[in-house]
Write a protein that holds these residues in place. Structure first.
Motif, PDB file in Angstrom:
ATOM      1  N   THR A  59      72.922  45.164 138.183  1.00 56.47           N
ATOM      2  CA  THR A  59      73.872  44.161 137.691  1.00 56.47           C
ATOM      3  C   THR A  59      73.211  42.782 137.621  1.00 56.47           C
ATOM      4  O   THR A  59      73.377  42.047 136.641  1.00 56.47           O
TER       5      THR A  59
ATOM      6  N   VAL B 135      70.972  42.773 134.639  1.00 50.19           N
ATOM      7  CA  VAL B 135      71.728  42.601 133.389  1.00 50.19           C
ATOM      8  C   VAL B 135      72.068  41.123 133.189  1.00 50.19           C
ATOM      9  O   VAL B 135      71.922  40.576 132.082  1.00 50.19           O
TER      10      VAL B 135
ATOM     11  N   LYS C 204      70.780  38.727 130.125  1.00 48.54           N
ATOM     12  CA  LYS C 204      71.704  38.014 129.239  1.00 48.54           C
ATOM     13  C   LYS C 204      71.414  36.517 129.236  1.00 48.54           C
ATOM     14  O   LYS C 204      71.518  35.854 128.200  1.00 48.54           O
TER      15      LYS C 204
ATOM     16  N   LEU D  64      67.284  45.643 128.430  1.00 47.19           N
ATOM     17  CA  LEU D  64      68.709  45.589 128.745  1.00 47.19           C
ATOM     18  C   LEU D  64      69.314  46.989 128.680  1.00 47.19           C
ATOM     19  O   LEU D  64      70.155  47.355 129.513  1.00 47.19           O
TER      20      LEU D  64
ATOM     21  N   TYR E 231      71.246  49.020 131.831  1.00 50.81           N
ATOM     22  CA  TYR E 231      72.565  49.641 131.736  1.00 50.81           C
ATOM     23  C   TYR E 231      72.484  51.146 132.031  1.00 50.81           C
ATOM     24  O   TYR E 231      73.321  51.702 132.748  1.00 50.81           O
TER      25      TYR E 231
ATOM     26  N   ASP F 161      78.661  52.014 130.812  1.00 54.49           N
ATOM     27  CA  ASP F 161      77.289  51.505 130.836  1.00 54.49           C
ATOM     28  C   ASP F 161      76.410  52.235 129.823  1.00 54.49           C
ATOM     29  O   ASP F 161      75.517  51.632 129.210  1.00 54.49           O
TER      30      ASP F 161
END
Length: 320
Positions: A66, A69, A73, A82, A86, A105
């Motif tokens: 997390t 991610v 971003k 990315l 996920y 995800d």
């Protein structure tokens, strides 16, 4: 002090409007440096997540992915990194039985990299665990179309379609007259697809073995065989697949041909790769064969004794 008058060109003081905006923005080099740092952080979090996943800390892995991610971003990243974050988080969610989160995800992973084969496999697996066979089948077909023929996806597609058929039969039975009653599944970085296929197959085989003999479904064993074989295509030395297939052939489970020699060859292959479980299987099988051989050698001698005694008159002495 009097305010600085705007220039006739619409600028501010001695600056044009475009120059004023440029001064307000950070230089592009600063932006690129920030993006580079965020990208590095995303990669670091991915590596830490992989380590947690391998060690069995699935909740910790979810947290690391997390953070990865979020860093990706922040860097404005899309694409493979990315997508992998996920997809790996989906695997960790699956280990925690968070199948809905895992499916979401996987969809996010695919949107960032449509060639991520693991995302299709993991998404279809999560959909099956959620008893959403139709979505699982659709995910498999999307994956096959995107990445080409895949034994793993084809095996999952077979399972999804079998589940759909079972649901259709149950629905038909429930709508039948009342007198007709119905009875009610890294590289070092991440777990490989081969391992996931093998674990899914092992789960099906365990279900078959633990079910009452009268209620067992041979289709579970056939699915296990297909998944084990698909696993070995991905990873020819996969311990779970080699031992599982060996067990099926050694005992002739689910209508499979009983073939101890084939089982021995599979276990030997696993033992050469360092599997202690396979070595134990080979020892047990060898002892069993030795016991059968010894019994067949001893029993004829025991059988001949009474016959010889019967042929000799009671109380007679042997010649010589």
């Amino acid at each position: 002090m009097a305010p600085v008058p705007a220039s006739s060109s619409g600028g501010y003081g001695d600056f044009s409007k475009s120059e004023a905006v440029a001064v307000a923005k950070p230089p592009s080099s600063a932006l690129s440096e920030s993006a580079r740092v965020s990208t590095e952080r995303a990669s670091i979090w991915k590596g830490e997540g992989n380590s947690r996943l391998t060690s069995g800390d699935f909740a910790g892995a979810v947290d690391c992915y997390t953070r990865g991610v979020e860093s990706a971003k922040q860097a404005g990243l899309t694409g493979k990194l990315l997508s992998q974050l996920y997809s790996n988080r989906a695997q960790a969610h699956t280990r925690l039985d968070n199948f809905a989160e895992a499916f979401e995800d996987c969809e996010a992973a695919i949107s960032n990299d449509p060639t991520n084969g693991r995302a299709y496999w993991r998404g279809a697996t999560a959909a099956l665990r959620l008893d959403r066979a139709e979505e699982a089948a659709a995910m498999c077909m999307r994956g096959i179309k995107a990445v080409g023929d895949s034994a793993g996806l084809e095996s999952l597609l077979d399972e999804a379609r079998a589940r759909q058929a079972e649901k259709s039969q149950q629905l038909a039975a429930s709508e039948a007259p009342a007198e007709v009653s119905s009875t009610e599944a890294p590289e070092e970085e991440e777990s490989s697809v081969g391992q996931e296929l093998a674990e899914r197959a092992a789960s099906l085989l365990e279900t078959y073995q633990q079910t009452e003999p009268s209620l067992r479904k041979e289709e579970d064993v056939r699915r296990s065989i297909r998944l084990f074989q698909a696993s070995l295509q991905e990873d020819p030395a996969n311990e779970v697949a080699l031992i599982g297939l060996g067990d099926i052939f050694d005992d002739g489970l689910g209508g499979a041909p009983k073939d101890p020699l084939a089982a021995r060859q599979l276990w030997l292959q696993a033992a050469k790769a360092g599997s202690q479980r396979a070595q134990m299987k080979l020892c047990v099988q060898a002892l069993g064969l030795w016991a059968v051989s010894t019994r067949s050698a001893v029993l004829p001698g025991r059988d001949s004794g009474p016959r010889n005694q019967a042929e000799t008159p009671h109380g007679a002495q042997s010649s010589g």
